[in-house]
Scaffold this motif. Structure first.
Motif, PDB file in Angstrom:
ATOM      1  N   LEU C  22       4.152  78.252 -29.113  1.00 30.45           N
ATOM      2  CA  LEU C  22       2.800  78.818 -28.959  1.00 30.45           C
ATOM      3  C   LEU C  22       2.297  78.015 -27.877  1.00 30.45           C
ATOM      4  O   LEU C  22       1.640  78.673 -26.826  1.00 30.45           O
ATOM      5  N   THR C  67      -1.341  96.144 -22.877  1.00 34.53           N
ATOM      6  CA  THR C  67      -1.855  96.221 -24.344  1.00 34.53           C
ATOM      7  C   THR C  67      -0.494  96.183 -25.149  1.00 34.53           C
ATOM      8  O   THR C  67      -0.388  95.455 -26.132  1.00 34.53           O
ATOM      9  N   THR C  70       1.145  92.592 -25.145  1.00 33.21           N
ATOM     10  CA  THR C  70       0.610  91.521 -25.887  1.00 33.21           C
ATOM     11  C   THR C  70       0.792  92.072 -27.280  1.00 33.21           C
ATOM     12  O   THR C  70       1.203  91.049 -28.275  1.00 33.21           O
ATOM     13  N   LEU C  71       0.782  93.263 -27.711  1.00 32.04           N
ATOM     14  CA  LEU C  71       1.074  93.613 -29.399  1.00 32.04           C
ATOM     15  C   LEU C  71       2.423  93.213 -29.503  1.00 32.04           C
ATOM     16  O   LEU C  71       2.821  92.472 -30.568  1.00 32.04           O
ATOM     17  N   PHE C  74       2.769  89.233 -29.791  1.00 27.74           N
ATOM     18  CA  PHE C  74       1.957  88.918 -31.213  1.00 27.74           C
ATOM     19  C   PHE C  74       3.076  89.362 -32.393  1.00 27.74           C
ATOM     20  O   PHE C  74       2.961  88.394 -33.361  1.00 27.74           O
ATOM     21  N   PHE C  75       3.488  90.396 -32.365  1.00 26.14           N
ATOM     22  CA  PHE C  75       4.240  90.887 -33.599  1.00 26.14           C
ATOM     23  C   PHE C  75       5.404  89.948 -33.791  1.00 26.14           C
ATOM     24  O   PHE C  75       5.790  89.443 -34.800  1.00 26.14           O
ATOM     25  N   LEU C  77       5.465  86.944 -32.797  1.00 25.70           N
ATOM     26  CA  LEU C  77       4.929  85.532 -33.509  1.00 25.70           C
ATOM     27  C   LEU C  77       4.583  85.593 -34.793  1.00 25.70           C
ATOM     28  O   LEU C  77       4.703  84.430 -35.764  1.00 25.70           O
ATOM     29  N   PHE C  78       3.887  86.672 -35.365  1.00 25.47           N
ATOM     30  CA  PHE C  78       3.608  87.036 -36.479  1.00 25.47           C
ATOM     31  C   PHE C  78       4.921  86.777 -37.665  1.00 25.47           C
ATOM     32  O   PHE C  78       4.932  86.077 -38.627  1.00 25.47           O
ATOM     33  N   GLY C  81       5.920  83.104 -37.695  1.00 27.03           N
ATOM     34  CA  GLY C  81       5.296  82.290 -38.359  1.00 27.03           C
ATOM     35  C   GLY C  81       5.150  82.529 -39.944  1.00 27.03           C
ATOM     36  O   GLY C  81       5.406  81.630 -40.898  1.00 27.03           O
ATOM     37  N   ALA C  82       5.357  83.788 -40.220  1.00 25.74           N
ATOM     38  CA  ALA C  82       5.509  84.238 -41.615  1.00 25.74           C
ATOM     39  C   ALA C  82       6.862  83.855 -42.349  1.00 25.74           C
ATOM     40  O   ALA C  82       6.599  83.440 -43.452  1.00 25.74           O
TER      41      ALA C  82
END
Lengths: 104, 216, 317, 542
Positions: C22, C67, C70-71, C74-75, C77-78, C81-82
């Motif tokens: 990150l 856009t 970024t999406l 982000f996905f 990273l999600f 992290g999850a």
């Protein structure tokens, strides 16, 4: 608004109320009982449509009403998401939280 | 209608523009109120989810007869007010005042039934949560939570109704001075929206309080 | 100044990778944003007569492209992290269980053998350890930065955390959910030791706590610490607006009462102070202490007095 | 500018000269005067909150805490949070710049409900007075988040009074939001179609949606909290079968969107300033508009990320985590569009532009660190530490306050009819930017190292970074006092401003500075897209 229409709405509202109260005496199981809200929602719709004449004001009136409903749905849906999916291991007796009990 | 001639506040183009804006404003306020009461609905869902049996046991202690009668009263009151709005749109001030007075009296009747009689009995039966709460044993916790919901929800609804009584009274007074006519009836319509909304909230609270918990 | 935090568990290292990723992404984006901003600020400053050509035509492709980019980032990273987060809640079946109770303002731990400790937890390295936690009053939060773990400890229900320590050492334990006046003192240490040392420690520690330790618990529970301070340190360092005398070093020393008498603070004096404080008022303090008669059992009184005694032994004055 | 408006400007008649009595201010329904009333009140609250922050930082210079009593410290940071959140950050831009500029930008003569506007100021002051009373007569030590059961069963202090103050101020927010939404729907000038509206209007529209729909949830939650505090029984008490997490859900249902109440108007301001000082249309106008609306909606779907370690269900944590990433997308879109606007512009560096560029930098850092706390496993380590403190200060103080100053400088000539001193303005922007980084950047590292927030005393190894942060506070404080000084000075001595000193588009610039009471002498008519800046000739701008 014609007097007939108003009277009819009033009668219908009381009718739905009677059905709602009547239905509450039926042996509906506990999980299904929130369905008793359905007649109430119907009544809310009737009040909005006829008493409050939601169709008559400027378009933005419908937009505001829809926004209120949408955000209520967000609150209720996301707000109950966690409680309804949470698994809780309760402490047997709150007052004496001794580590004697054996959780998972 | 010859709008341009009617008086209106300086930021509007016409009286009609002003009237419709006022109505839109009230609707937005009501949308805000929906969320206000929404918190109570969510609390109801969550508290009942964790303590179903006790919560329902609490609900069975409520006075169904008074509740139902009150629902009928509020619906009728709202209907009278709506009739009043229709009358003033035909420039019939006398009928407007009569309808509003009936709506007002019914509203008062609701408050008396709810707080003068029903609450009085609830309190006498020790249904207010606390050390002397009437229901004991396993169901106590849930039943107390129900009565927290019950007292908070009915008190807040009662306050809204009280505010409504004030507003309807204000309409009656202004109508008595002959301020309203078919050309100008915006305050009548705006207060009507609020009055019916208070009715609506009760229609939703009614099954939550009196009906759903009364299961087998 | 140490800018590095030990990663004492396997999980901690994994979390560090995520955080470093990150950081890298952030630095890249910052370089892009600040770089472009500074470049344009210089190149297209009003005074510069550089040829700007014609304005680029409005294009939705560029917007859609960044856009979408970024999406996708982000996905990713999600998911990363999850995955690590879910691991925290899947304890191995044979983990060593330690019970932890949080209360205003201390951590109590109890090992399976009955060994209890306060504001400290001794652990073996190389073994899976599961903490089963609850709170006696408000919401606390059990946090060990070196393990990169943290979880709220709620009253009325059990919460669990698990980890396996790789590196022996002493690590900070913090309460990280604001829990009242002495929140900042609700800290302790996690002592991770080799298995053999841990066994020795278990054997050495008495099952059950000493009288003084039990007394400290009661001192907290009955709210004495609210006025007399967390370590009985008195009003000066106390976190309360109520002024109360210091209790450290009190036992055995002479006390001047409001009526001029001088008495020795012995067991009996302390006992009377707790039960009938108004009669033993200490000079220059307001008579605000409530009586605890009927609230504290004799057994508990013994423990509290033992605790007060221990305060004097720590600080010979 | 029409001839009549010009005449008004020449004669010097403006809303400021329309009555000088105290009564003409306290009973005014003029949106411009109400904005001034709000500006004065907000400034007072800002400096009260800032004093709290300064004392908190002062305490943290040494590990054991310079303020002897932990209780005092706890009350201080609670006071700082309550005052700053509800009496500065949430209302700041909407009630001051919004109140002043929105009707002007719309080409309207006032807001839709001017009396309601005045009522909202009185509600705000009443709420503020109650909160200040309770804070100065002992205060509360619960943190601004009022978590139960600490707040309801254990905490000492004036919880109920504070909560009532916030409750009342909430209705002021609702009134303001309602006024903006209805005005934007109903009072647009002829020709001002939805997609000819400047982004500032769109942003305030989105902000108002949140104000109107989130604030009532907070209000009812506070009612339940007060009930529980008074009667010691309620839906949040775990010993009595209630759910303390329900409180957190309801609280964050308001308080997370509230972050966007704070930052969305900032987006709007920057979207006005960057085109004006780049002499270029806003890049990707439509995307910026939809991003604002998107944020207003999505911001309601993400509150659960405040509760990843609170004991919620894993399923809800996953849902809220992925939704949290969604809300970052529209914010990212905006940053890229502002930079796109700079491209091939003719950039001037007046003070508003410096503040706006500072905003972009600070907000980007605040936003990026938001990604850390949206990632579940990283959040577990970083939440409740100084990392989170730094993250939201970057967004709310670095971002929002910078944007507020940017807007204040930009519209200052319009509001007061006077110019602020340009060099001082630029110096202020620079000092705030530097002071801010020095104060809050060390806190990211502190957070990673594990220092918990809301600690009166801390482990000695954290001292160096804490001292750095506290030192930065002094610079930041100087940076905030500077504008207070020179802006006040400019009220009396500033150079008189022309109707359109920045040569900017937007209807607010087509009327004299300061505007006459009825805003426009003749109702303006809009005939073009927003930000239709003509291309200047490069050689002419040296």
């Amino acid at each position: 608004m014609s007097p007939r229409r108003l009277l009819l709405t009033w009668g219908l509202l009381l009718g739905v109320l009677a059905i709602e109260v009547g239905a509450s005496f039926l042996p509906i199981g506990r999980p299904a009982r929130p369905l008793l809200l359905l007649p109430a929602l119907l009544m809310v719709g009737m009040v909005a449509a006829i008493f409050m004449q939601i169709g008559r004001g400027p378009t933005v009136v419908r937009l505001f009403a829809a926004a209120g409903l949408l955000w209520l749905l967000i609150l209720l849906a996301l707000g109950s998401l966690d409680p309804l999916t949470r698994i809780v291991y309760p402490v047997p007796a709150m007052e004496r939280a001794t580590p004697a009990a054996n959780p998972p | 209608m010859s709008d341009a001639a009617l008086p209106h506040a300086f930021q509007y183009e016409s009286a009609r523009h002003q009237a419709r804006t006022a109505i839109a404003g009230m609707w937005l306020f009501l949308a805000s109120e929906v969320l206000f009461f929404g918190v109570l609905f969510l609390s109801w869902i969550v508290c009942r989810h964790w303590n179903q049996a006790g919560f329902d046991a609490g609900a069975r202690q409520t006075a169904l007869a008074i509740g139902t009668l009150n629902t009928v009263i509020l619906i009728t009151s709202s209907a009278f007010y709506t009739a009043g709005v229709a009358f003033i749109e035909a420039s019939n001030t006398r009928r407007l005042i009569q309808c509003c007075a009936l709506a007002w009296v019914l509203g008062l009747a609701f408050l008396i039934l709810k707080f003068g009689i029903e609450w009085h009995e609830d309190l006498a039966r020790h249904l207010f949560p606390g050390p002397r709460f009437a229901i004991t044993g396993e169901l106590r916790t849930g039943a107390q939570l129900f009565f927290v919901f019950y007292f908070v929800a009915t008190a807040l609804h009662g306050l809204h109704l009280l505010a409504g009584l004030g507003l309807v009274g204000w309409i009656i007074r202004r109508a008595g001075r002959g301020e309203f006519s078919a050309q100008y009836s915006t305050p009548v319509a705006v207060v009507g929206l609020y009055w019916s909304f208070v009715d609506m909230v009760w229609i939703v609270l009614f099954p939550l309080i009196y009906l759903i918990g009364r299961g087998p | 100044m140490n800018l590095w935090l030990t990663a004492a568990t396997h999980n901690a290292t994994q979390v560090d990778y995520l955080i470093f990723a990150l950081v890298l992404i952030s630095c890249a984006v910052l370089a892009l944003v600040f770089g472009l901003m500074l470049l344009y600020m210089f190149k297209y400053r009003a005074g510069s007569d550089i040829d700007r050509g014609t304005l680029p035509r409005k294009t939705w492709r560029l917007e859609a492209a960044w856009t979408a980019a970024t999406l996708v980032a982000f996905f990713g990273l999600f998911v990363w992290g999850a995955k690590l987060y879910l691991l925290l809640f899947q304890p191995p079946a044979d983990a060593l269980q330690i019970h932890v109770i949080g209360k205003q303002f201390m951590w109590k731990a109890e090992h399976d053998g009955g060994q209890r400790e306060i504001n400290a937890i001794h652990l073996p390295v190389g073994l899976d350890v599961q903490l089963v936690m609850t709170s006696e009053d408000v919401i606390h939060d059990f946090s060990v930065p070196a393990f990169r773990i943290k979880h709220d400890v709620l009253p009325g229900r059990y919460e669990a955390l698990w980890f396996r320590v790789d590196i022996p050492g002493t690590y900070h334990l913090f309460c990280t959910q604001f829990c009242g006046v002495d929140h900042a003192n609700m800290v302790g240490e996690i002592v991770a030791m080799p298995k053999a040392d841990y066994q020795k420690w278990l054997a050495r520690s008495d099952a059950g706590e000493t009288l003084a330790a039990a007394g400290k618990t009661l001192f907290m529970r009955y709210g004495c610490s609210g006025c007399h301070g967390g370590d009985g340190a008195g009003a000066n360092q106390s976190q309360s607006t109520v002024r109360a005398p210091s209790l450290a070093g009190l036992y055995g020393s002479p006390v001047t009462l409001a009526d001029g008498r001088v008495v020795k603070a012995d067991d009996r004096y302390l006992r009377d102070c707790i039960l009938t404080p108004a009669r033993q008022r200490v000079a220059s303090y307001l008579p605000v202490m409530p009586s605890f008669a009927g609230e504290i059992s004799e057994e508990e009184l013994l423990k509290i007095i033992a605790y007060l005694k221990s305060l004097s032994q720590q600080e010979p004055s | 500018m029409s001839a009549a408006a010009g005449a008004a400007a020449l004669s010097g008649e403006s809303y400021l000269t329309d009555g000088f009595s105290l009564r003409s201010w306290l009973l005014t329904t003029d949106h411009k005067r109400i904005a001034i009333l709000y500006l004065a009140s907000i400034t007072v609250f800002f400096f009260i909150g800032a004093a709290g922050a300064a004392l908190v930082r002062y305490n943290l210079i040494v590990p054991e805490g310079l303020i002897k009593s932990a209780e005092t410290y706890n009350r201080l940071f609670t006071m700082h949070g309550v005052v700053m959140v509800w009496f500065f950050l949430v209302p700041a831009v909407p009630v001051t710049l919004g109140n002043f500029i929105v009707p002007l930008m719309l080409g309207a003569r006032d807001l839709a409900f001017p009396k309601l506007n005045l009522v909202s100021w009185y509600l705000f002051m009443l709420g503020g007075a109650i909160v200040l009373y309770s804070l100065f007569t002992g205060g509360v030590d619960t943190g601004w988040t009022f978590y139960t059961p600490l707040t309801t069963q254990y905490s000492k202090g004036h919880v109920v009074a504070t909560v009532i103050g916030i409750f009342i101020a909430g209705f002021s927010s609702i009134a303001t939001g309602l006024n903006f939404i209805v005005s934007i729907h109903r009072l647009r000038a002829p020709g001002m179609t939805w997609f000819r509206m400047p982004v500032f209007l769109w942003s305030l529209y989105a902000t108002s949606v949140i104000l109107v729909l989130a604030t009532p949830v907070l209000a009812m939650t506070l009612v339940l909290l007060a009930f529980e505090r008074i009667f010691h029984i309620g839906v949040f008490d775990p010993t009595l079968g209630g759910d303390p997490l329900l409180f957190q859900h309801l609280f964050w249902f308001y308080s997370h969107p509230a972050v966007y109440i704070m930052i969305l108007p900032g987006f709007g301001i920057v979207s006005e300033i960057v085109p004006a000082f780049s002499r270029k249309p806003l890049f990707g106008y439509t995307f910026v508009v939809w991003a604002s609306i998107g944020i207003a909606v999505i911001s309601f779907l993400v509150w659960g990320h405040h509760m990843f370690v609170a004991g919620t269900s894993l399923f809800s944590a996953l849902v809220f985590s992925i939704l949290s990433y969604m809300v970052a997308v529209p914010s990212a879109i905006k940053v890229f569009n502002w930079i796109g606007t700079l491209h091939k512009g003719f950039i001037r560096f007046d003070a508003p532009m410096l503040y706006a560029l500072g905003f972009i930098g600070l907000f980007t850092m605040g936003g990026l660190t938001g990604l850390f706390v949206a990632a579940l496993a990283a959040d577990v380590h970083l939440t409740q530490t100084y990392f989170v403190v730094a993250h939201f200060h970057y967004v709310m103080v670095g971002g929002m306050v910078s944007a507020f100053f940017a807007g204040l400088h930009y519209w200052w000539p319009k509001i007061t009819g006077r110019h602020y001193p340009e060099m001082w303005g630029r110096a202020g922007a620079l000092i705030i930017f530097i002071g801010f980084h020095l104060t809050f950047f060390p806190q990211f590292i502190l957070g990673y190292l594990g220092m918990p927030r809301r600690y009166h005393s801390y482990a000695p190894e954290f001292q160096v970074l804490n001292v750095l942060s506290s030192a930065g506070t002094t610079i930041l404080a100087a940076g905030y006092l500077l504008p207070l000084g020179y802006l006040t000075w400019s009220l009396l001595r500033g150079e008189r401003a022309a109707p359109n000193p920045w040569d900017a588009t937007g209807l607010e610039w087509q009327t004299p500075s300061p505007p006459p009471t009825e805003n426009f002498v003749a109702t303006p008519v809009v005939t073009e897209e927003p930000y239709a800046y003509p291309r200047p000739k490069p050689q002419a701008t040296s």
